[in-house]
Design a protein around this motif. Structure first.
Motif, PDB file in Angstrom:
ATOM      1  N   ASP A 161      -1.332  -2.231  -5.811  1.00 26.70           N
ATOM      2  CA  ASP A 161      -0.104  -1.802  -5.135  1.00 26.70           C
ATOM      3  C   ASP A 161      -0.479  -1.480  -3.693  1.00 26.70           C
ATOM      4  O   ASP A 161      -1.275  -0.571  -3.430  1.00 26.70           O
ATOM      5  N   GLU A 162       0.101  -2.240  -2.760  1.00 31.78           N
ATOM      6  CA  GLU A 162      -0.336  -2.112  -1.364  1.00 31.78           C
ATOM      7  C   GLU A 162       0.116  -0.831  -0.697  1.00 31.78           C
ATOM      8  O   GLU A 162      -0.350  -0.511   0.412  1.00 31.78           O
ATOM      9  N   THR A 163       1.004  -0.062  -1.333  1.00 30.66           N
ATOM     10  CA  THR A 163       1.441   1.189  -0.724  1.00 30.66           C
ATOM     11  C   THR A 163       0.789   2.412  -1.341  1.00 30.66           C
ATOM     12  O   THR A 163       0.539   3.400  -0.648  1.00 30.66           O
TER      13      THR A 163
END
Length: 457
Positions: A264-266
Motif C-alpha cells: 500500500d503506497e500510502t
C-alpha cells in the motif's frame, strides 16, 4: 495464567467472536515444545484435532516461491530472466521471474475467464493457450498488483525445469525434506468442511470443493496448523530447521525476505519480498509469511524475526473453516507477540572468548567518519562496527577478511553491506587511517579536507 492458557484463550475468543466453525492454531519455537489449539467442529464427521487439514489458499505461494529460488540457486534460471526464456508462451513472456515473484509484473489477477463463478480452473494446456487473452493491467515494475496468474506461471516453470509436475517437485524438494507430511495437494480423510457463515443468522453453508488445476501453485494446498507453524519457522529461521541447507540456503531466505515493494503506497504497513509478505511489528521485529483465502477457508502463517526475547525458529499458524472471518488474519501476529512477552527466550549467559587477532587489535576502539563517531570491536570471532549513538537493538556492521588482500575486509552484514573496509598503517605497523565504502575514518574528528598527506597509503 500460564502462557499456554493465554494462547488458548486468544484462539477461543476469536473462534467465538468471528463465528468460525473450526479454528486451529499452532506455535513452533526451537526452545519449547510445540503448542496447538483446535476449537469447533470439523463438519466432516471426524473429530477436530491436530491432524485436521484445512485449505491454506495463497500460503501455497510461499512454497512455489521457495521452489523458484531453488532453481535459481541450482543455476537453472536467473531472477531477471524473462519467463519466456524458459517457457514457450504466446504472450507475456517478457515478464521477469523476479517481478512475478514480487507481484510487480503488472499481470492481471486471475487467468482468463470467470474462474470464481465457475470454480473451474484451467489445466496446464489451457493456462498457456489462454494467456494471450490475459491483460497486462499495469506497466512492469510500476507497483504491487497481486496475481494468481503470475504464480501459476512460476509453478509451470518449476515443473518444466525439474522435469516433473509442480506437485511432484514440491513433494520431493520441500515437503519430504522438511517433514511436512500433512501438507498435501488433495484434502485427504481428515479434511474439515469449509463454510460461508451467514451474516445475519447462525447458519453455516458448506462451500463447494474446488480443484485449482494449473493455478494450483498459487492456492491449492491443504495442511494442518502444526505443519504450517513449522513452515513459518523455516521461513523465519531456515538454519534451525534445515541446518545443511538441503531445501534452501539461509542467505537465499534473506534475499526472499528483503522488501521488493510495499503493498500500500500510502500506509507502508506491509511489504512484499520474493513470494513473502513482510509485516513490521516495531522495535526491529518483522513477521514473514503469507495469508490465504479459498471458498470456505482462511489461513494466516507467519514466522517472527528479531527483537528482544524472540527465540529461534519461531512460527505461528492459524487456519479456519470460514471464508469471511477476517479477524483470523491478525491472530498469528498476536500469538507470536504474546508468546514472546509472557515466555521470552532464555537469556544466554556471556562467557569470555579468545582475544582478537593481532592484526586487528590496533584498530579496535573509537573512530570518526563523516563527522560521526563509530566503535570498532571484536565479538563472536568477527570484526564489528557500530555508530556510537546507535540504539541497542540495531545490528552492527560485520566484516570478513578478503582472501589474498591483507588489511582489506568486506562488510558482510549491517551498515554498508557489500562495501570494503581498507586499513592504512604507518611505518611501525600501526593502523592510522581506514576507508570504509571510500569514506575516511580517523582517530580524531576531522573535516573532509583534513587528509594528512604525510602518511602514505
Amino acid at each position: 495464567m500460564t502462557v499456554t492458557d493465554r494462547l488458548d484463550r486468544m484462539v477461543r475468543r476469536v473462534q467465538a467472536d468471528a463465528r468460525i466453525p473450526a479454528l486451529a492454531a499452532a506455535l513452533h519455537r526451537a526452545d519449547r515444545p510445540a503448542w496447538g489449539c483446535a476449537v469447533g467442529d470439523s463438519g466432516a464427521g471426524t473429530p477436530l484435532g491436530p491432524d485436521s487439514r484445512f485449505r491454506i489458499g495463497s500460503v501455497t505461494k510461499t512454497f512455489t516461491a521457495v521452489l523458484t529460488l531453488q532453481c535459481r540457486d541450482d543455476g537453472l534460471l536467473d531472477l531477471d530472466d524473462p519467463v519466456g526464456r524458459h517457457l514457450d508462451l504466446p504472450a507475456h513472456g517478457e515478464a521477469t521471474v523476479r517481478r512475478l515473484l514480487s507481484h510487480t509484473a503488472g499481470l492481471q489477477r486471475e487467468p482468463d475467464g470467470d474462474v470464481w463463478d465457475t470454480l473451474r480452473a484451467p489445466d496446464a494446456q489451457a493456462l498457456v493457450a489462454d494467456l494471450a487473452r490475459a491483460e497486462r493491467v499495469l506497466p512492469p515494475g510500476r507497483r504491487f498488483h497481486y496475481s494468481n496468474l503470475g504464480l501459476a506461471l512460476l509453478g509451470r516453470l518449476v515443473g518444466e525445469l525439474r522435469g516433473g509436475t509442480w506437485a511432484e517437485v514440491l513433494a520431493d524438494r520441500v515437503l519430504t525434506p522438511l517433514g511436512l507430511a500433512a501438507t498435501t495437494v488433495a484434502p485427504g480423510p481428515t479434511a474439515v468442511t469449509g463454510y460461508l457463515v451467514d451474516a445475519y443468522s447462525d447458519e453455516a453453508r458448506p462451500e463447494p470443493p474446488a480443484d485449482f488445476g494449473a493455478v494450483g501453485p498459487a492456492a491449492q494446498l491443504w495442511s494442518t496448523a502444526a505443519d504450517m507453524a513449522r513452515w513459518a519457522a523455516f521461513l523465519a529461521d531456515p538454519a534451525a530447521l534445515d541446518p545443511a541447507g538441503a531445501v534452501l540456503a539461509p542467505a537465499t531466505l534473506d534475499e526472499m525476505r528483503w522488501p521488493a515493494t510495499v503493498t500500500d503506497e500510502t500506509l507502508w504497513s506491509a511489504g512484499f519480498g520474493l513470494g513473502l509478505i513482510l509485516v513490521p511489528q516495531g522495535e526491529r521485529v518483522v513477521h514473514v509469511g503469507h495469508d490465504g483465502a479459498m471458498p470456505g477457508f482462511l489461513a494466516a502463517v507467519y514466522g517472527r524475526r528479531g527483537g528482544e526475547g524472540t527465540p529461534g525458529a519461531m512460527g505461528a499458524a492459524v487456519l479456519g473453516s470460514s471464508g469471511t472471518a477476517a479477524e483470523l488474519f491478525d491472530l498469528p501476529h498476536r500469538l507470536l507477540a504474546a508468546a514472546v512477552e509472557h515466555d521470552p527466550a532464555d537469556v544466554v549467559p556471556w562467557r569470555p572468548g579468545p582475544p582478537a587477532p593481532a592484526e586487528v587489535r590496533g584498530l579496535l576502539g573509537r573512530w570518526w567518519g563523516e563527522g560521526f563517531e563509530y566503535v570498532f570491536s571484536w565479538h563472536d570471532g568477527a570484526l564489528r562496527a557500530r555508530g556510537a549513538g546507535d540504539p541497542a537493538g540495531k545490528p552492527p556492521a560485520v566484516f570478513a577478511p578478503v582472501p589474498g588482500r591483507p588489511d582489506v575486509y568486506r562488510t558482510v552484514s549491517g551498515r554498508e553491506v557489500g562495501e570494503l573496509l581498507r586499513l592504512t598503517r604507518d611505518g611501525t605497523g600501526r593502523v592510522v587511517r581506514m576507508h570504509w565504502a571510500t569514506y575516511r575514518f580517523t582517530r580524531a574528528q576531522e573535516t573532509f579536507d583534513g587528509y594528512d598527506f604525510r602518511v602514505g597509503d
